[in-house]
Design an enzyme around this catalytic site. Structure first.
Site, mmCIF file in Angstrom:
data_model
loop_
_atom_site.group_PDB
_atom_site.id
_atom_site.type_symbol
_atom_site.label_atom_id
_atom_site.label_comp_id
_atom_site.label_asym_id
_atom_site.label_seq_id
_atom_site.Cartn_x
_atom_site.Cartn_y
_atom_site.Cartn_z
ATOM 1 N N LYS A 173 32.935 42.611 35.390
ATOM 2 C CA LYS A 173 33.603 43.872 35.711
ATOM 3 C C LYS A 173 35.097 43.637 35.571
ATOM 4 O O LYS A 173 35.691 42.866 36.328
ATOM 5 C CB LYS A 173 33.243 44.347 37.120
ATOM 6 C CG LYS A 173 33.914 45.686 37.483
ATOM 7 C CD LYS A 173 33.366 46.274 38.772
ATOM 8 C CE LYS A 173 34.063 47.581 39.113
ATOM 9 N NZ LYS A 173 33.511 48.241 40.307
ATOM 10 N N GLU A 198 34.149 39.941 39.080
ATOM 11 C CA GLU A 198 35.223 40.925 38.934
ATOM 12 C C GLU A 198 36.595 40.299 39.158
ATOM 13 O O GLU A 198 37.177 40.428 40.238
ATOM 14 C CB GLU A 198 35.028 42.108 39.901
ATOM 15 C CG GLU A 198 36.054 43.207 39.696
ATOM 16 C CD GLU A 198 35.946 44.336 40.707
ATOM 17 O OE1 GLU A 198 36.718 45.305 40.581
ATOM 18 O OE2 GLU A 198 35.108 44.254 41.616
#
Length: 302
Positions: free
Chosen positions: A214, A177
């Site tokens: 993500k 992420e």
């Protein structure tokens, strides 16, 4: 679910991943939004006990396990408890068709070269071993990009992949992420630099390996479509990044091959003083809206 069944669900499931992993500085804000005032807890232990209670209420709500939520990212303390039948939460989620993930990062450094790198994770091997023992499928770790600084973005992506390879070696699926801040003045440029850096790292990744990504919903629709089509990417998921649920769902729906992994946008209407029926009804509406944005379904009407 077995590991292979969870992997298939992540690759093909029609739904989204709930992010229930608030920690550190974001926890008091999440509690205030939920209707728990600062005076109702004192010290870190009581703070985490309050957020733990909120997460358990969500996980045990009927609407959380009807097929629209395909995964859940857990804070470490949530992973260890709150099942009504005494079993570990990852096992409970798995039996309800929800793939469990564990947040493993330990926070971030101050901004340098336009980015916030993750702090060291000295217990990563131990965290992965415990998670695997409890039936967790994968992990998640967050760092943040504030400016379109090529050196900083390349460093943040390299760090994410380095930790990701360690997690793969432990037998778990990493969600990487590298968030691009919605407040960045150079967000479109930063996103394009991020695409180039991630593609470079994916090309270096050993054949047969896969990661999940993500990412902030991009300012240019379908900018991340090459990742959704990439053989070394299992799934691309979106963070809400400060968007309201309405705005996050609208922007997400513009992007093919990207599903939600929302936190604030999922929880924004939930309140501690709701009855169980009110709570589940509000959660159900949120889940339906986010699931529809993720899958292209039409919203069901009341």
């Amino acid at each position: 679910m077995t590991y292979d069944e969870m992997k298939q669900k992540m690759a093909e499931g029609n739904g989204f991943i709930a992010a229930l992993d608030q920690s550190g500085g974001s926890t008091p804000k999440a509690l205030r939004s939920y209707g728990v005032k600062d005076k109702e807890w004192s010290g870190e232990d009581e703070m985490y006990a309050q957020i733990h209670k909120m997460r358990c209420r969500i996980i045990n709500a009927p609407s959380f396990s009807d097929g629209r939520v395909i995964g859940a990212i857990l804070f470490e303390k949530t992973m260890e408890g709150c099942s009504e039948d005494g079993s570990a939460i990852p096992d409970l989620l798995s039996r309800r068709g929800v793939v469990p993930f564990l947040k493993v990062d330990k926070g971030m450094h101050d901004t340098e070269n336009g980015v916030q790198l993750m702090k060291p994770i000295p217990t990563l091997n131990e965290q992965c071993a415990r998670a695997k023992e409890l039936g967790v499928f994968g992990t998640k770790m967050r760092s943040v990009i504030h400016e379109a600084n090529q050196a900083g973005i390349e460093a943040i992506v390299a760090q994410q992949f380095d930790f990701g390879k360690q997690i793969l070696g432990a037998g778990l699926m990493p969600i990487l992420e590298p968030e691009v801040s919605l407040e960045s003045d150079s967000r479109p440029q930063a996103e394009n630099l991020l695409v180039a850096a991630i593609l470079d790292e994916l090309n270096r990744l050993q054949d047969g390996r896969q990661v999940m990504l993500k990412l902030t919903i991009p300012s240019e629709a379908n900018l991340y479509k090459p990742f959704a089509d990439h053989p070394k990417v299992l799934r691309v998921v979106a963070l809400s990044g400060g968007y309201s649920r309405e705005d996050a769902c609208r922007e997400l729906a513009k992007n093919d091959g990207m599903i939600a992994s929302f936190s604030r946008a999922l929880l924004e209407v939930l309140q501690a003083d709701m009855s169980d029926g009110e709570f589940d009804a509000a959660l159900d509406r949120a889940i339906e809206e986010i699931s529809c944005a993720s899958t292209g379904r039409e919203m069901k009407t009341a």
